[in-house]
Design a protein around this motif. Structure first.
Motif, short mmCIF file in Angstrom:
data_model
loop_
_atom_site.label_atom_id
_atom_site.label_comp_id
_atom_site.label_asym_id
_atom_site.label_seq_id
_atom_site.Cartn_x
_atom_site.Cartn_y
_atom_site.Cartn_z
N ASP A 114 12.58 18.44 -23.41
CA ASP A 114 11.95 18.29 -24.72
C ASP A 114 10.75 19.23 -24.91
O ASP A 114 10.14 19.25 -25.98
CB ASP A 114 11.50 16.85 -24.94
N LEU A 115 10.38 19.96 -23.86
CA LEU A 115 9.25 20.88 -23.93
C LEU A 115 9.73 22.32 -23.85
O LEU A 115 10.75 22.61 -23.21
CB LEU A 115 8.28 20.62 -22.76
N ASN A 116 9.01 23.23 -24.50
CA ASN A 116 9.34 24.64 -24.32
C ASN A 116 8.78 25.11 -22.99
O ASN A 116 8.02 24.38 -22.32
CB ASN A 116 8.84 25.49 -25.49
N ASN A 117 9.11 26.32 -22.59
CA ASN A 117 8.73 26.82 -21.27
C ASN A 117 7.23 26.79 -21.04
O ASN A 117 6.74 26.41 -19.98
CB ASN A 117 9.25 28.24 -21.07
N LEU A 118 6.48 27.21 -22.06
CA LEU A 118 5.03 27.28 -21.91
C LEU A 118 4.43 25.87 -21.79
O LEU A 118 3.55 25.63 -20.95
CB LEU A 118 4.41 28.01 -23.09
N GLN A 119 4.89 24.94 -22.61
CA GLN A 119 4.40 23.57 -22.54
C GLN A 119 4.68 22.94 -21.18
O GLN A 119 3.83 22.27 -20.59
CB GLN A 119 5.03 22.74 -23.66
N LEU A 120 5.88 23.16 -20.69
CA LEU A 120 6.27 22.58 -19.40
C LEU A 120 5.46 23.19 -18.27
O LEU A 120 4.98 22.48 -17.37
CB LEU A 120 7.76 22.78 -19.16
N GLN A 121 5.30 24.50 -18.31
CA GLN A 121 4.51 25.17 -17.28
C GLN A 121 3.07 24.67 -17.28
O GLN A 121 2.50 24.37 -16.22
CB GLN A 121 4.53 26.69 -17.50
N THR A 122 2.48 24.53 -18.45
CA THR A 122 1.10 24.07 -18.56
C THR A 122 0.95 22.65 -18.02
O THR A 122 0.01 22.34 -17.27
CB THR A 122 0.64 24.12 -20.02
N LEU A 123 1.88 21.79 -18.37
CA LEU A 123 1.84 20.40 -17.89
C LEU A 123 1.94 20.34 -16.38
O LEU A 123 1.13 19.68 -15.71
CB LEU A 123 2.98 19.60 -18.53
N LEU A 124 2.91 21.03 -15.81
CA LEU A 124 3.13 20.97 -14.37
C LEU A 124 1.99 21.61 -13.59
O LEU A 124 1.55 21.07 -12.56
CB LEU A 124 4.46 21.66 -14.02
N GLN A 125 1.48 22.75 -14.06
CA GLN A 125 0.41 23.42 -13.33
C GLN A 125 -0.90 22.63 -13.38
O GLN A 125 -1.72 22.74 -12.48
CB GLN A 125 0.19 24.83 -13.88
N THR A 126 -1.06 21.85 -14.44
CA THR A 126 -2.26 21.02 -14.53
C THR A 126 -2.13 19.78 -13.65
O THR A 126 -3.10 19.36 -13.00
CB THR A 126 -2.51 20.61 -15.99
N ALA A 162 7.12 33.91 -9.95
CA ALA A 162 8.06 33.44 -10.96
C ALA A 162 8.27 34.49 -12.05
O ALA A 162 7.42 35.35 -12.30
CB ALA A 162 7.54 32.15 -11.58
N ARG A 163 9.40 34.40 -12.71
CA ARG A 163 9.66 35.25 -13.87
C ARG A 163 8.67 34.88 -14.97
O ARG A 163 8.35 33.71 -15.17
CB ARG A 163 11.10 35.07 -14.36
N ARG A 164 8.15 35.86 -15.69
CA ARG A 164 7.15 35.61 -16.72
C ARG A 164 7.75 34.77 -17.83
O ARG A 164 8.86 35.04 -18.31
CB ARG A 164 6.61 36.92 -17.27
N VAL A 165 7.00 33.75 -18.25
CA VAL A 165 7.48 32.84 -19.28
C VAL A 165 7.62 33.57 -20.62
O VAL A 165 8.58 33.35 -21.36
CB VAL A 165 6.53 31.64 -19.41
N ARG A 166 6.66 34.42 -20.93
CA ARG A 166 6.61 34.99 -22.29
C ARG A 166 7.73 35.98 -22.59
O ARG A 166 8.20 36.07 -23.72
CB ARG A 166 5.27 35.67 -22.53
N ASP A 167 8.20 36.73 -21.55
CA ASP A 167 9.21 37.75 -21.84
C ASP A 167 10.30 37.87 -20.77
O ASP A 167 11.12 38.78 -20.81
CB ASP A 167 8.56 39.12 -22.06
N ASN A 168 10.27 36.95 -19.79
CA ASN A 168 11.31 36.90 -18.76
C ASN A 168 11.37 38.15 -17.89
O ASN A 168 12.42 38.47 -17.32
CB ASN A 168 12.68 36.62 -19.39
N THR A 169 10.27 38.86 -17.75
CA THR A 169 10.24 40.01 -16.86
C THR A 169 9.84 39.57 -15.46
O THR A 169 9.31 38.48 -15.26
CB THR A 169 9.26 41.08 -17.36
N THR A 170 10.11 40.42 -14.46
CA THR A 170 9.75 40.11 -13.08
C THR A 170 8.50 40.89 -12.67
O THR A 170 8.14 41.89 -13.29
CB THR A 170 10.90 40.44 -12.13
N LYS A 171 7.86 40.43 -11.62
CA LYS A 171 6.61 41.01 -11.15
C LYS A 171 6.87 42.06 -10.08
O LYS A 171 7.86 42.02 -9.36
CB LYS A 171 5.68 39.92 -10.64
N HIS A 172 5.93 43.00 -9.98
CA HIS A 172 6.07 44.07 -9.00
C HIS A 172 6.18 43.52 -7.58
O HIS A 172 6.89 44.08 -6.74
CB HIS A 172 4.88 45.04 -9.09
#
Length: 273
Positions: free
Chosen positions: A8-20, A62-72
């Motif tokens: 029921d949450l979007n990716n950003l909402q879920l990430q924020t909840l879990l990381q907090t 993790a893959r970036r939430v905002r644009d699904n890109t990967t990190k170096h």
């Protein structure tokens, strides 16, 4: 109790909840190189120790939430399966934050953050001279957890050499928890600091067997003064003291003062008055 379905949450909402909620988290400052020798340095709070024999740590770029890109960092360990993990303390936390900036691939975050590269003994990535502890690691496996934004990539690493700055050792040659002054990641922009002002000890019942809540006298168990933590400390004795226990709240308050200083034996003596 509020109940939430992750769906029921979007990716950003879920990430924020879990990381907090799942915090504090230790920080891995990951030093990696690509196949061409380009250096990368980046912090990750999805990190912990999972085995001591063999010594295995795991972190997750993790893959970036905002644009699904990967990190170096992820791209580098797939090309060169080695990493140096620096442990982060308060002394360098602002520099670590700077290293998290998403610079272009050819930019060296050591230079941007003002941290110092030092040659490792067994791996190609560089040690971070300012970190109190550096772990030279070989990457055993990279486990991808998904393909969408926010999906983790578990970098499973075996520690093959450890470097410790001597200023963080105690007189017996062991790491000193107080001297380390470690920091940890919370939700949003929040961090926590583990120094002498907020560290405390909790005796672990690894060899002993505490009597447990169920064997506490009713006068103690149903006290209006004692908290769950207080009762947990009182229940962590191997044998209930003999005698009659005082039900008076004033006595319980006095005993609680001893518990706040981890003086469990003194607390029980007070309760026997």
């Amino acid at each position: 109790m509020k109940t939430i379905s992750p769906k029921d949450l979007n990716n950003l909402q879920l990430q924020t909840l879990l990381q907090t909620a799942i915090a504090p988290r230790p920080i891995a400052l990951a030093s990696t190189v690509d196949k061409d020798g380009n250096v990368n340095l980046s912090p990750f709070s999805f990190f912990n120790l999972f085995s001591s024999n063999p010594p295995v740590v795991i972190f997750s770029p993790a893959r970036r939430v905002r644009d699904n890109t990967t990190k170096h960092t992820l791209e580098n360990v797939l090309e060169v399966p080695e990493v140096v993990i620096g442990i982060v303390n308060f002394k360098i936390v602002q520099q670590i934050s700077l290293a998290s900036t998403e610079y272009e691939k050819e930019v060296n975050e050591f230079t941007k953050s003002g941290l110092t590269m030092k040659e490792a003994d067994l791996v190609k990535p560089k040690l971070i001279e300012e970190c109190p502890v550096n772990l030279e690691c070989k990457v055993l496996e990279v486990k991808h957890l998904g393909t969408e934004g926010g999906a983790g990539n578990l970098v499973i690493c075996e520690v093959i050499k450890i470097h410790v700055l001597e200023e963080y050792l105690n007189d017996s040659g062991s790491l000193d928890q107080l001297k380390l002054d470690l920091v940890a990641r919370l939700g949003g922009n929040w961090y926590s600091r583990n120094n002498e002002n907020n560290l405390f000890e909790v005796p672990k019942p690894l060899v002993t067997k505490g009597i447990g809540f169920d064997l506490l006298p009713d006068e103690i168990k149903f006290s209006k003064v004692f908290t769950g933590n207080d009762l947990g400390m009182l229940a962590n004795v191997e044998q209930l003291p003999e005698g009659n226990f005082c039900p008076e709240e004033s006595t319980h308050t006095e005993a609680q003062k001893h518990l706040l200083e981890s003086r469990i034996e003194e607390a029980w003596k007070t309760l026997l008055k």
